[in-house]
Scaffold this motif. Structure first.
Motif, PDB file in Angstrom:
ATOM      1  N   MET A  41      34.152  -7.647  -0.086  1.00  0.00           N
ATOM      2  CA  MET A  41      34.113  -7.315  -1.505  1.00  0.00           C
ATOM      3  C   MET A  41      35.516  -6.955  -1.988  1.00  0.00           C
ATOM      4  N   ILE A  42      35.926  -7.568  -3.102  1.00  0.00           N
ATOM      5  CA  ILE A  42      37.256  -7.340  -3.666  1.00  0.00           C
ATOM      6  C   ILE A  42      37.092  -6.973  -5.139  1.00  0.00           C
ATOM      7  N   PRO A  43      37.833  -5.967  -5.650  1.00  0.00           N
ATOM      8  CA  PRO A  43      37.764  -5.626  -7.069  1.00  0.00           C
ATOM      9  C   PRO A  43      38.056  -6.852  -7.944  1.00  0.00           C
ATOM     10  N   ILE A  44      37.285  -7.027  -8.984  1.00  0.00           N
ATOM     11  CA  ILE A  44      37.389  -8.235  -9.801  1.00  0.00           C
ATOM     12  C   ILE A  44      38.747  -8.347 -10.490  1.00  0.00           C
ATOM     13  N   ILE A  76      25.454 -14.490  -5.426  1.00  0.00           N
ATOM     14  CA  ILE A  76      24.881 -14.802  -4.119  1.00  0.00           C
ATOM     15  C   ILE A  76      25.877 -15.541  -3.231  1.00  0.00           C
ATOM     16  N   GLN A  77      26.585 -16.500  -3.800  1.00  0.00           N
ATOM     17  CA  GLN A  77      27.539 -17.292  -3.018  1.00  0.00           C
ATOM     18  C   GLN A  77      28.951 -16.755  -3.227  1.00  0.00           C
ATOM     19  N   PRO A  78      29.651 -16.355  -2.178  1.00  0.00           N
ATOM     20  CA  PRO A  78      30.989 -15.786  -2.336  1.00  0.00           C
ATOM     21  C   PRO A  78      31.998 -16.817  -2.844  1.00  0.00           C
ATOM     22  N   LEU A  79      33.039 -16.331  -3.506  1.00  0.00           N
ATOM     23  CA  LEU A  79      34.136 -17.179  -3.927  1.00  0.00           C
ATOM     24  C   LEU A  79      35.043 -17.450  -2.730  1.00  0.00           C
ATOM     25  N   ILE A  80      35.758 -18.557  -2.763  1.00  0.00           N
ATOM     26  CA  ILE A  80      36.824 -18.805  -1.785  1.00  0.00           C
ATOM     27  C   ILE A  80      38.139 -18.485  -2.476  1.00  0.00           C
ATOM     28  N   ALA A 100      31.602 -15.751 -15.152  1.00  0.00           N
ATOM     29  CA  ALA A 100      30.300 -15.176 -15.481  1.00  0.00           C
ATOM     30  C   ALA A 100      30.201 -13.726 -15.024  1.00  0.00           C
ATOM     31  N   ALA A 101      30.795 -13.408 -13.885  1.00  0.00           N
ATOM     32  CA  ALA A 101      30.781 -12.034 -13.382  1.00  0.00           C
ATOM     33  C   ALA A 101      31.540 -11.104 -14.328  1.00  0.00           C
ATOM     34  N   GLN A 102      32.617 -11.602 -14.930  1.00  0.00           N
ATOM     35  CA  GLN A 102      33.336 -10.799 -15.911  1.00  0.00           C
ATOM     36  C   GLN A 102      32.450 -10.513 -17.119  1.00  0.00           C
ATOM     37  N   GLN A 103      31.705 -11.551 -17.565  1.00  0.00           N
ATOM     38  CA  GLN A 103      30.800 -11.328 -18.690  1.00  0.00           C
ATOM     39  C   GLN A 103      29.691 -10.338 -18.324  1.00  0.00           C
ATOM     40  N   ALA A 104      29.298 -10.371 -17.048  1.00  0.00           N
ATOM     41  CA  ALA A 104      28.256  -9.440 -16.591  1.00  0.00           C
ATOM     42  C   ALA A 104      28.809  -8.046 -16.297  1.00  0.00           C
ATOM     43  N   GLN A 105      30.134  -7.886 -16.421  1.00  0.00           N
ATOM     44  CA  GLN A 105      30.827  -6.603 -16.234  1.00  0.00           C
ATOM     45  C   GLN A 105      30.674  -6.065 -14.817  1.00  0.00           C
ATOM     46  N   LEU A 106      30.754  -6.986 -13.836  1.00  0.00           N
ATOM     47  CA  LEU A 106      30.776  -6.546 -12.444  1.00  0.00           C
ATOM     48  C   LEU A 106      32.156  -5.987 -12.103  1.00  0.00           C
ATOM     49  N   HIS A 107      32.191  -5.080 -11.146  1.00  0.00           N
ATOM     50  CA  HIS A 107      33.459  -4.456 -10.764  1.00  0.00           C
ATOM     51  C   HIS A 107      34.076  -5.066  -9.509  1.00  0.00           C
ATOM     52  N   GLU A 108      33.276  -5.733  -8.694  1.00  0.00           N
ATOM     53  CA  GLU A 108      33.793  -6.370  -7.495  1.00  0.00           C
ATOM     54  C   GLU A 108      32.956  -7.596  -7.162  1.00  0.00           C
ATOM     55  N   LEU A 109      33.567  -8.500  -6.376  1.00  0.00           N
ATOM     56  CA  LEU A 109      32.918  -9.762  -6.048  1.00  0.00           C
ATOM     57  C   LEU A 109      33.029 -10.049  -4.552  1.00  0.00           C
ATOM     58  N   PRO A 110      32.033 -10.752  -3.991  1.00  0.00           N
ATOM     59  CA  PRO A 110      32.142 -11.180  -2.588  1.00  0.00           C
ATOM     60  C   PRO A 110      33.064 -12.396  -2.490  1.00  0.00           C
ATOM     61  N   VAL A 111      33.988 -12.381  -1.538  1.00  0.00           N
ATOM     62  CA  VAL A 111      34.929 -13.489  -1.386  1.00  0.00           C
ATOM     63  C   VAL A 111      35.104 -13.836   0.090  1.00  0.00           C
ATOM     64  N   ILE A 112      35.514 -15.062   0.338  1.00  0.00           N
ATOM     65  CA  ILE A 112      35.978 -15.490   1.650  1.00  0.00           C
ATOM     66  C   ILE A 112      37.460 -15.794   1.506  1.00  0.00           C
ATOM     67  N   VAL A 113      38.292 -15.161   2.309  1.00  0.00           N
ATOM     68  CA  VAL A 113      39.742 -15.331   2.216  1.00  0.00           C
ATOM     69  C   VAL A 113      40.173 -16.482   3.117  1.00  0.00           C
ATOM     70  N   ARG A 114      40.904 -17.418   2.542  1.00  0.00           N
ATOM     71  CA  ARG A 114      41.434 -18.556   3.296  1.00  0.00           C
ATOM     72  C   ARG A 114      42.933 -18.682   3.025  1.00  0.00           C
ATOM     73  N   TYR A 115      43.676 -19.139   4.011  1.00  0.00           N
ATOM     74  CA  TYR A 115      45.130 -19.256   3.883  1.00  0.00           C
ATOM     75  C   TYR A 115      45.503 -20.720   3.636  1.00  0.00           C
ATOM     76  N   PHE A 116      45.146 -21.210   2.449  1.00  0.00           N
ATOM     77  CA  PHE A 116      45.419 -22.592   2.079  1.00  0.00           C
ATOM     78  C   PHE A 116      46.792 -22.712   1.430  1.00  0.00           C
ATOM     79  N   ASP A 117      47.442 -23.871   1.628  1.00  0.00           N
ATOM     80  CA  ASP A 117      48.658 -24.152   0.872  1.00  0.00           C
ATOM     81  C   ASP A 117      48.276 -24.795  -0.458  1.00  0.00           C
TER      82      ASP A 117
END
Length: 298
Positions: A41-44, A76-80, A100-117
Motif C-alpha cells: 500500500m502506497i499513499p495516493i 481489487i487489482q493493484p497498479l503496476i 477513479a480512486a482519486q474521485q473516490a477520495q482514497l488515501h492509499e492504493l495497492p501497487v506492485i513495484v517494478r524496475y522498468f526502463d
C-alpha cells in the motif's frame, strides 16, 4: 538489486497477465523460501501518472462507474508502478484505477513495484490497453510511433514484442498522416478505422469525412466515394499524359514512408528510366521543421 536485474532481462511479449503473475516468493537470507506480499500500500499522493501514457482520453461515465465500484469494494487489482525520485512512484499500468480512486477520495492504493526502463514502461502500457481494448486506433498508432521515434524500434520488433502483425502496425500508423480534424472524428468514434484508412489516399480527406458522416456511408461506400472523387477531380489531359498505375511495391513503400514521416509521400518513376521523383507534403511549419531535422541527420 537482484529484482531489478531480473526484470530488465525479461522479454515483454508475454502480456500484462504474465507480468501481474510474476510475483512469487523471494528467498530469505537463510536460504528458505519466505513468502512475501505481491503488493504493497502506497499513499495516493506519492503516485504520479506516466507522461508517455498512450491512452489520452478517459470516458467520464466509465470513470464514474469505476469510482462507485471502488467506493463499495476498493481497488481489487493493484497498479503496476516504478520508483521515481524524490519518493514518488510512476504508474506503468492502472492509470484509470488511480483516477477513479482519486474521485473516490482514497488515501492509499495497492501497487506492485517494478524496475522498468522507459522502453519497457511504454511497451507494458500499450500491452495493457490493447489487451483490454482501451485504446482507440489513433492512440494505439501514436503509441507505436513513440516506440519507434523515442526508442528506435522497427515495425518488425514491435510486431514481435506486442504480438501484432507488421501489417496491422503499418496500417494503423498510416492513419497518423490524416488531418487532425479527421483524427478527432476517429478518436471520438464517429469514424471507424476502416473509414479512416479509405480516406488516406484522398486529396481532401476532411471534406470527404464530413460527407461520410452526413450520408452514414459504409466503409465500402467510402472507398467508392474516394475513387469517384479521384476520377472526377483529375485534370482532363491527353492520353499520352496519363500516368501509369503504380505497382503494389511502390504503393506499399509510399504507405510506409507516409506512416513514418506522418506526412503524405508520393513516388513517381519516369517510364523506362531509373530516375523519378518523391513528393513530401507537409501541413504545418512544425512538420517542415521535423522534416528538415530528419534530412539534416541523414
Amino acid at each position: 538489486m537482484s529484482e531489478k536485474k531480473t526484470n530488465k532481462s525479461r522479454g515483454l511479449g508475454r502480456g500484462l497477465s504474465a507480468l501481474m503473475a510474476d510475483v512469487g516468493p523471494e528467498p530469505s537470507q537463510a536460504g528458505a523460501a519466505a513468502p512475501r506480499r505481491a503488493d504493497q500500500m502506497i499513499p495516493i499522493e506519492k503516485i504520479v501518472a506516466n507522461p508517455d501514457q498512450p491512452r489520452r482520453r478517459f470516458s467520464q461515465d466509465d470513470l464514474d462507474d469505476l469510482t462507485n465500484s471502488i467506493r463499495q469494494k476498493g481497488v481489487i487489482q493493484p497498479l503496476i508502478v516504478r520508483p521515481r525520485e524524490p519518493d514518488q512512484y510512476e504508474i506503468v499500468a492502472g492509470e484509470r484505477r488511480w483516477r477513479a480512486a482519486q474521485q473516490a477520495q482514497l488515501h492509499e492504493l495497492p501497487v506492485i513495484v517494478r524496475y522498468f526502463d522507459d522502453t519497457e514502461v511504454l511497451e507494458v502500457a500499450i500491452i495493457e490497453n490493447i489487451q483490454r481494448a482501451d485504446l482507440n486506433a489513433v492512440e494505439e498508432a501514436a503509441g507505436y510511433r513513440q516506440l519507434m521515434e523515442k526508442f528506435g524500434h522497427t515495425q518488425e520488433k514491435l510486431s514481435e514484442a506486442l504480438g501484432k502483425s507488421r501489417s496491422h502496425i503499418a496500417n494503423l500508423m498510416r492513419l497518423l498522416s490524416l488531418p487532425e480534424d479527421v483524427l478527432d472524428l476517429l478518436r471520438e468514434g464517429h469514424l471507424s478505422a476502416g473509414h479512416a484508412r479509405a480516406l488516406i489516399t484522398s486529396e481532401n480527406p476532411s471534406d470527404l469525412a464530413k460527407a461520410v458522416l452526413k450520408g452514414g456511408l459504409s466503409v465500402r461506400a467510402t472507398e467508392q466515394l474516394v475513387k469517384k472523387q479521384a476520377t472526377e477531380g483529375a485534370p482532363k489531359l491527353a492520353p499520352k499524359a496519363t500516368a501509369p498505375e503504380k505497382d503494389a511495391d511502390t504503393k506499399a513503400l509510399e504507405g510506409d514512408l507516409s506512416a513514418n514521416l506522418r506526412m503524405k509521400v508520393s513516388l513517381s518513376h519516369k517510364p523506362g528510366q531509373e530516375a523519378g521523383e518523391m513528393t513530401i507534403r507537409y501541413s504545418s511549419l512544425d512538420d517542415l521543421d521535423t522534416l528538415c531535422r530528419l534530412l539534416s541527420q541523414a
